[in-house]
Scaffold this motif. Structure first.
Motif, PDB file in Angstrom:
ATOM      1  N   ILE A 132       0.864  -1.183   0.000  1.00 48.10           N
ATOM      2  CA  ILE A 132       0.000   0.000   0.000  1.00 48.10           C
ATOM      3  C   ILE A 132       0.898   1.229   0.000  1.00 48.10           C
ATOM      4  O   ILE A 132       1.529   1.556   1.009  1.00 48.10           O
ATOM      5  CB  ILE A 132      -0.951   0.031   1.202  1.00 48.10           C
ATOM      6  CG1 ILE A 132      -1.985  -1.092   1.112  1.00 48.10           C
ATOM      7  CG2 ILE A 132      -1.659   1.392   1.311  1.00 48.10           C
ATOM      8  CD1 ILE A 132      -3.108  -0.859   0.091  1.00 48.10           C
ATOM      9  N   ASP A 133       0.937   1.913  -1.143  1.00 52.61           N
ATOM     10  CA  ASP A 133       1.693   3.159  -1.237  1.00 52.61           C
ATOM     11  C   ASP A 133       0.742   4.311  -0.978  1.00 52.61           C
ATOM     12  O   ASP A 133      -0.356   4.328  -1.516  1.00 52.61           O
ATOM     13  CB  ASP A 133       2.294   3.305  -2.640  1.00 52.61           C
ATOM     14  CG  ASP A 133       2.814   4.711  -2.856  1.00 52.61           C
ATOM     15  OD1 ASP A 133       2.147   5.481  -3.588  1.00 52.61           O
ATOM     16  OD2 ASP A 133       3.808   5.067  -2.209  1.00 52.61           O
ATOM     17  N   GLY A 134       1.161   5.242  -0.099  1.00 52.92           N
ATOM     18  CA  GLY A 134       0.259   6.337   0.251  1.00 52.92           C
ATOM     19  C   GLY A 134      -0.567   5.986   1.473  1.00 52.92           C
ATOM     20  O   GLY A 134      -1.732   6.356   1.591  1.00 52.92           O
ATOM     21  N   SER A 135       0.081   5.266   2.411  1.00 54.23           N
ATOM     22  CA  SER A 135      -0.657   4.773   3.590  1.00 54.23           C
ATOM     23  C   SER A 135      -1.394   5.875   4.332  1.00 54.23           C
ATOM     24  O   SER A 135      -2.449   5.635   4.911  1.00 54.23           O
ATOM     25  CB  SER A 135       0.314   4.068   4.545  1.00 54.23           C
ATOM     26  OG  SER A 135       0.971   3.039   3.855  1.00 54.23           O
ATOM     27  N   ARG A 252       0.660  20.087  -7.380  1.00 52.13           N
ATOM     28  CA  ARG A 252      -0.291  19.006  -7.123  1.00 52.13           C
ATOM     29  C   ARG A 252       0.440  17.958  -6.280  1.00 52.13           C
ATOM     30  O   ARG A 252       1.475  17.424  -6.730  1.00 52.13           O
ATOM     31  CB  ARG A 252      -0.773  18.345  -8.435  1.00 52.13           C
ATOM     32  CG  ARG A 252      -1.671  19.220  -9.308  1.00 52.13           C
ATOM     33  CD  ARG A 252      -3.087  19.277  -8.768  1.00 52.13           C
ATOM     34  NE  ARG A 252      -3.966  20.044  -9.646  1.00 52.13           N
ATOM     35  CZ  ARG A 252      -4.055  21.372  -9.656  1.00 52.13           C
ATOM     36  NH1 ARG A 252      -3.280  22.089  -8.848  1.00 52.13           N
ATOM     37  NH2 ARG A 252      -4.879  21.997 -10.472  1.00 52.13           N
ATOM     38  N   TYR A 253      -0.055  17.657  -5.062  1.00 55.50           N
ATOM     39  CA  TYR A 253       0.604  16.667  -4.202  1.00 55.50           C
ATOM     40  C   TYR A 253      -0.478  15.915  -3.444  1.00 55.50           C
ATOM     41  O   TYR A 253      -1.182  16.489  -2.609  1.00 55.50           O
ATOM     42  CB  TYR A 253       1.557  17.357  -3.211  1.00 55.50           C
ATOM     43  CG  TYR A 253       2.452  16.390  -2.452  1.00 55.50           C
ATOM     44  CD1 TYR A 253       2.254  16.100  -1.111  1.00 55.50           C
ATOM     45  CD2 TYR A 253       3.520  15.772  -3.102  1.00 55.50           C
ATOM     46  CE1 TYR A 253       3.091  15.225  -0.422  1.00 55.50           C
ATOM     47  CE2 TYR A 253       4.373  14.891  -2.423  1.00 55.50           C
ATOM     48  CZ  TYR A 253       4.146  14.620  -1.086  1.00 55.50           C
ATOM     49  OH  TYR A 253       4.981  13.747  -0.420  1.00 55.50           O
ATOM     50  N   SER A 254      -0.636  14.620  -3.759  1.00 61.68           N
ATOM     51  CA  SER A 254      -1.790  13.883  -3.187  1.00 61.68           C
ATOM     52  C   SER A 254      -1.414  13.128  -1.910  1.00 61.68           C
ATOM     53  O   SER A 254      -2.286  12.605  -1.230  1.00 61.68           O
ATOM     54  CB  SER A 254      -2.283  12.851  -4.212  1.00 61.68           C
ATOM     55  OG  SER A 254      -1.347  11.777  -4.288  1.00 61.68           O
ATOM     56  N   LEU A 272       9.045  15.384  -6.956  1.00 63.54           N
ATOM     57  CA  LEU A 272      10.329  15.308  -6.276  1.00 63.54           C
ATOM     58  C   LEU A 272      10.134  15.060  -4.783  1.00 63.54           C
ATOM     59  O   LEU A 272       9.264  15.662  -4.151  1.00 63.54           O
ATOM     60  CB  LEU A 272      11.218  16.513  -6.512  1.00 63.54           C
ATOM     61  CG  LEU A 272      10.738  17.936  -6.342  1.00 63.54           C
ATOM     62  CD1 LEU A 272      11.971  18.866  -6.286  1.00 63.54           C
ATOM     63  CD2 LEU A 272       9.911  18.403  -7.509  1.00 63.54           C
ATOM     64  N   TYR A 273      10.922  14.104  -4.284  1.00 64.30           N
ATOM     65  CA  TYR A 273      11.033  13.874  -2.836  1.00 64.30           C
ATOM     66  C   TYR A 273      12.523  13.917  -2.533  1.00 64.30           C
ATOM     67  O   TYR A 273      13.209  12.897  -2.520  1.00 64.30           O
ATOM     68  CB  TYR A 273      10.426  12.549  -2.399  1.00 64.30           C
ATOM     69  CG  TYR A 273      10.008  12.603  -0.938  1.00 64.30           C
ATOM     70  CD1 TYR A 273       8.666  12.652  -0.568  1.00 64.30           C
ATOM     71  CD2 TYR A 273      10.971  12.701   0.073  1.00 64.30           C
ATOM     72  CE1 TYR A 273       8.280  12.757   0.765  1.00 64.30           C
ATOM     73  CE2 TYR A 273      10.599  12.832   1.396  1.00 64.30           C
ATOM     74  CZ  TYR A 273       9.252  12.856   1.754  1.00 64.30           C
ATOM     75  OH  TYR A 273       8.868  12.980   3.072  1.00 64.30           O
ATOM     76  N   PRO A 274      13.038  15.139  -2.306  1.00 65.30           N
ATOM     77  CA  PRO A 274      14.496  15.293  -2.137  1.00 65.30           C
ATOM     78  C   PRO A 274      14.972  14.791  -0.783  1.00 65.30           C
ATOM     79  O   PRO A 274      14.151  14.535   0.114  1.00 65.30           O
ATOM     80  CB  PRO A 274      14.696  16.819  -2.224  1.00 65.30           C
ATOM     81  CG  PRO A 274      13.379  17.402  -2.598  1.00 65.30           C
ATOM     82  CD  PRO A 274      12.328  16.407  -2.200  1.00 65.30           C
TER      83      PRO A 274
HETATM   84  P1  FBP Z   1       4.252   4.620   2.145  1.00 70.80           P
HETATM   85  O1  FBP Z   1       4.611   3.604   1.119  1.00 70.80           O
HETATM   86  O2  FBP Z   1       4.559   4.172   3.527  1.00 70.80           O
HETATM   87  O3  FBP Z   1       2.903   5.144   1.973  1.00 70.80           O
HETATM   88  O4  FBP Z   1       5.263   5.886   1.928  1.00 70.80           O
HETATM   89  C1  FBP Z   1       5.405   6.474   0.743  1.00 70.80           C
HETATM   90  C2  FBP Z   1       4.613   7.777   0.641  1.00 70.80           C
HETATM   91  O5  FBP Z   1       3.398   7.709   1.300  1.00 70.80           O
HETATM   92  C3  FBP Z   1       4.418   8.168  -0.811  1.00 70.80           C
HETATM   93  O6  FBP Z   1       3.332   7.551  -1.380  1.00 70.80           O
HETATM   94  C4  FBP Z   1       4.223   9.666  -0.715  1.00 70.80           C
HETATM   95  O7  FBP Z   1       4.637  10.324  -1.879  1.00 70.80           O
HETATM   96  C5  FBP Z   1       5.103  10.048   0.469  1.00 70.80           C
HETATM   97  O8  FBP Z   1       5.368   8.844   1.201  1.00 70.80           O
HETATM   98  C6  FBP Z   1       4.423  11.030   1.362  1.00 70.80           C
HETATM   99  O9  FBP Z   1       5.361  11.401   2.336  1.00 70.80           O
HETATM  100  P2  FBP Z   1       5.164  12.775   3.152  1.00 70.80           P
HETATM  101  O10 FBP Z   1       3.957  12.556   4.003  1.00 70.80           O
HETATM  102  O11 FBP Z   1       6.443  12.909   3.923  1.00 70.80           O
HETATM  103  O12 FBP Z   1       4.983  13.841   2.146  1.00 70.80           O
END
Ligand code: FBP
Length: 346
Positions: A132-135, A252-254, A272-274
């Motif tokens: 699950i990405d985006g928990s 845009r950041y979901s 970007l996630y620097p």
């Molecule tokens: P998970 O796989 O644990 O969800 O972490 C990845 C993530 O949720 C990405 O999907 C998202 O881009 C990022 O971390 C959000 O991180 P932050 O809350 O620090 O912006």
């Protein structure tokens, strides 16, 4: 056709498209019915099954008791674990049991790889995945995803340390993601273009939607968590100031990498996630987040960089290695890199 039957006008292409399921498309991609091709087609089919099971759970979770919320545990990333993270992680393991296909699974939710004894050693493939990405979105019904990559196991891995996985992204045989949004979409590549499939609930099948997707060289979207602004290097802050001051850019950041990347694949732009002062390697994990998505970006004509090198060239030193990530359209990634490599003459 007998004289009594009515001629039914079925446009050739739509029937053919409706029959282009994921497993059929993989065989077409591999232009072979060899045992290896059949195995990869079956692996993709089981990833699709995992996606259907997770999509069904997500669609019902709000009405179920105990499907949402925290487990109370912390995972190897130091993050609080969601019940949906564990459910989805178990689904990926279950769909590969009794398959003889995947011997080893490595996931964001597991410190060490999981071995499926009955599949070893015959199953030469390893699945790397983020279930699950985006928990942070999952309990509030916002879009989330699953990310996956398939690699071939090198050697016997007798010590269970999976050292053979600590190699660059070119060792990915296939990579992709599943986006659980208004519709469930699966996007994948096997190094021959990027293709998308929509889950047709009436058929219970992922059906081909777009082949050989090419993303625009530039898009107006920049996607970053600006809440981290003051923790970033000067150059990244200068890039953000630049897009703030110049027409034609929109943020845009979901909160879900898969959702943000899918937008950029379709419309162009950059995510970007620097790294930050506290976390120079950033947050995102290479083997089951940034490397699979960098392969998708490059196959669609885009780019994936750590800021210092191609993400696909990065060799991790550990299974849960993190990397800074700049992913998206060629010109937009180059613009960010021009600030990173900027020697103060902008
Ligand atoms: P998970 O796989 O644990 O969800 O972490 C990845 C993530 O949720 C990405 O999907 C998202 O881009 C990022 O971390 C959000 O991180 P932050 O809350 O620090 O912006």
């Amino acid at each position: 056709m007998t004289s009594t039957q009515t001629e039914i006008n079925i446009p050739e292409h739509s029937l053919d498209r409706d029959c282009t399921t994921l497993s059929r498309h993989v065989l077409q991609q591999l232009q072979s019915f060899s045992p290896d091709a059949q195995d990869l087609s079956s692996i993709m089919n089981r990833i699709a099954l995992a996606g259907k099971l997770i999509a069904r759970r997500l669609s019902r979770a709000g009405l179920m008791t105990g499907a949402l919320g925290l487990t109370g545990d912390t995972n190897v990333q130091g993050e609080s674990v969601k019940k949906m993270d564990i459910y989805a992680n178990e689904v990926f393991i279950s769909v590969f049991k009794q398959s003889g296909l995947v011997c080893r699974l490595a996931s964001e939710e597991m410190e060490k790889p999981y071995y499926i004894p009955e599949n070893c050693p015959v199953g030469r493939y390893t699945l790397l995945y983020d279930p699950i990405d985006g928990s942070s979105n999952v309990d509030i019904n916002l879009n989330v995803g699953s990310i996956f990559a398939i690699r071939q196991q090198q050697g016997e891995d007798l010590d269970g340390e999976a050292k053979d996985l600590l190699t660059d992204g070119s060792k990915q045989i296939a990579a992709g993601y599943i986006l659980y949004g208004p519709a469930t979409v699966l996007v994948y590549t096997m190094g021959k273009g990027v293709h998308s499939f929509f889950l047709d609930p009436s058929l219970g099948e992922f059906i081909l939607a777009q082949e050989n997707i090419q993303m625009p060289d530039h898009g107006s979207v920049y996607s970053a968590n600006e809440g981290n602004f003051w923790q970033w290097e000067d150059q990244i802050r200068d890039y953000i100031r630049y897009v703030h001051r110049h027409e034609g850019y929109t943020g845009r950041y979901s909160g879900a990498l898969v959702g943000d990347l899918h937008r950029i694949l379709m419309q162009g732009g950059v995510f970007l996630y620097p790294g930050s002062v506290d976390n120079p390697d950033g947050k995102l994990r290479l083997l089951y987040e940034t490397a699979p998505l960098a392969m998708i970006m490059e196959q669609a004509g885009g780019k994936g960089s750590t800021g210092q090198q191609r993400i696909m060239d990065y060799i991790p030193s550990k299974l849960h290695q993190r990397t800074p990530a700049i992913l998206g359209s060629k010109k937009d990634v180059d613009l960010v890199l021009s600030f990173i490599n900027d020697k103060g003459d902008k």
